[in-house]
Motif scaffolding. Structure first.
Motif, short mmCIF file in Angstrom:
data_model
loop_
_atom_site.label_atom_id
_atom_site.label_comp_id
_atom_site.label_asym_id
_atom_site.label_seq_id
_atom_site.Cartn_x
_atom_site.Cartn_y
_atom_site.Cartn_z
N THR A 19 4.31 -6.62 8.29
CA THR A 19 3.21 -6.16 7.45
C THR A 19 1.90 -6.75 7.96
O THR A 19 1.89 -7.68 8.74
CB THR A 19 3.43 -6.58 5.99
OG1 THR A 19 3.52 -7.99 5.92
CG2 THR A 19 4.68 -5.95 5.41
N TYR A 25 1.03 -9.84 0.77
CA TYR A 25 2.40 -9.70 1.23
C TYR A 25 3.12 -11.04 1.34
O TYR A 25 4.33 -11.09 1.48
CB TYR A 25 2.45 -9.00 2.60
CG TYR A 25 1.86 -7.63 2.55
CD1 TYR A 25 2.53 -6.58 1.95
CD2 TYR A 25 0.60 -7.38 3.07
CE1 TYR A 25 1.99 -5.31 1.87
CE2 TYR A 25 0.04 -6.12 3.00
CZ TYR A 25 0.74 -5.09 2.40
OH TYR A 25 0.20 -3.84 2.34
N GLN A 31 7.10 -6.16 -2.01
CA GLN A 31 5.87 -5.50 -1.58
C GLN A 31 5.89 -5.27 -0.07
O GLN A 31 5.42 -4.24 0.41
CB GLN A 31 4.64 -6.31 -1.99
CG GLN A 31 3.37 -5.53 -1.90
CD GLN A 31 2.23 -6.20 -2.63
OE1 GLN A 31 2.39 -7.23 -3.26
NE2 GLN A 31 1.06 -5.61 -2.53
N GLN A 34 8.15 -2.29 0.50
CA GLN A 34 7.48 -1.06 0.10
C GLN A 34 6.46 -0.62 1.14
O GLN A 34 6.35 0.56 1.48
CB GLN A 34 6.78 -1.24 -1.26
CG GLN A 34 6.18 0.05 -1.79
CD GLN A 34 7.20 1.13 -2.01
OE1 GLN A 34 8.22 0.91 -2.67
NE2 GLN A 34 6.97 2.31 -1.48
N PHE A 35 5.71 -1.58 1.69
CA PHE A 35 4.73 -1.27 2.73
C PHE A 35 5.43 -0.66 3.94
O PHE A 35 4.99 0.36 4.48
CB PHE A 35 3.99 -2.54 3.15
CG PHE A 35 3.08 -2.33 4.32
CD1 PHE A 35 1.80 -1.83 4.15
CD2 PHE A 35 3.50 -2.63 5.61
CE1 PHE A 35 0.97 -1.63 5.24
CE2 PHE A 35 2.68 -2.42 6.70
CZ PHE A 35 1.41 -1.93 6.51
N GLN A 37 8.41 0.84 4.07
CA GLN A 37 8.94 2.16 3.73
C GLN A 37 7.84 3.21 3.72
O GLN A 37 8.04 4.33 4.22
CB GLN A 37 9.64 2.11 2.37
CG GLN A 37 10.95 1.36 2.40
CD GLN A 37 11.55 1.17 1.02
OE1 GLN A 37 10.85 1.13 0.02
NE2 GLN A 37 12.87 1.05 0.97
N ASP A 38 6.68 2.86 3.18
CA ASP A 38 5.56 3.80 3.18
C ASP A 38 5.13 4.15 4.60
O ASP A 38 4.85 5.30 4.91
CB ASP A 38 4.37 3.23 2.40
CG ASP A 38 4.64 3.12 0.92
OD1 ASP A 38 5.62 3.71 0.44
OD2 ASP A 38 3.87 2.41 0.23
N ARG A 39 5.08 3.15 5.46
CA ARG A 39 4.70 3.38 6.85
C ARG A 39 5.69 4.30 7.54
O ARG A 39 5.31 5.21 8.27
CB ARG A 39 4.62 2.05 7.63
CG ARG A 39 3.37 1.28 7.43
CD ARG A 39 2.21 2.03 8.10
NE ARG A 39 1.00 1.30 7.96
CZ ARG A 39 0.34 0.73 8.96
NH1 ARG A 39 0.79 0.84 10.18
NH2 ARG A 39 -0.77 0.08 8.73
N THR A 41 7.73 6.48 6.14
CA THR A 41 7.61 7.82 5.55
C THR A 41 6.42 8.55 6.15
O THR A 41 6.52 9.73 6.51
CB THR A 41 7.47 7.72 4.02
OG1 THR A 41 8.64 7.09 3.50
CG2 THR A 41 7.30 9.09 3.38
N ASN A 42 5.31 7.86 6.28
CA ASN A 42 4.11 8.46 6.85
C ASN A 42 4.34 8.83 8.32
O ASN A 42 3.95 9.92 8.75
CB ASN A 42 2.92 7.50 6.71
CG ASN A 42 1.62 8.18 7.02
OD1 ASN A 42 1.41 9.33 6.70
ND2 ASN A 42 0.72 7.45 7.65
N ARG A 45 6.42 11.96 8.47
CA ARG A 45 5.64 13.14 8.10
C ARG A 45 4.77 13.60 9.26
O ARG A 45 4.70 14.78 9.59
CB ARG A 45 4.77 12.83 6.88
CG ARG A 45 3.95 14.01 6.39
CD ARG A 45 3.06 13.64 5.21
NE ARG A 45 2.20 12.50 5.45
CZ ARG A 45 1.06 12.55 6.17
NH1 ARG A 45 0.67 13.68 6.72
NH2 ARG A 45 0.33 11.47 6.34
#
Length: 78
Positions: A19, A25, A31, A34-35, A37-39, A41-42, A45
């Motif tokens: 992170t 963090y 957290q 989550q960061f 996982q978001d990265r 996912t992005n 996409r």
């Protein structure tokens, strides 16, 4: 038991290394996760959009090749 604590702490440290260096963090594995996982996912996409654009360009290129071939055949018959 001490090995399990060290393993958990090591895992938390490794998550923090993935992170940004922000204090939000630090010592917060949820957290951090989550960061990450978001990265991911992005990134997925963006990759899917790039694949879709590539496929559309391939299809358009094939359509143009077909049209060019038709025009060339038309010019030869004249």
């Amino acid at each position: 038991m001490n090995d399990q604590v060290m393993t958990y702490e090591s895992l938390c440290y490794e998550l923090e290394k993935l992170t940004p260096n922000g204090s939000e963090y630090h010592q917060n594995p949820k957290q951090c996760l989550q960061f990450i996982q978001d990265r991911l996912t992005n990134a997925r996409r963006i990759a899917m959009q790039a694949i879709q654009q590539r496929n559309e360009m391939i299809q358009e290129n094939n359509t143009l090749k077909t049209r060019i071939a038709e025009l060339e055949r038309g010019n030869k018959s004249e």
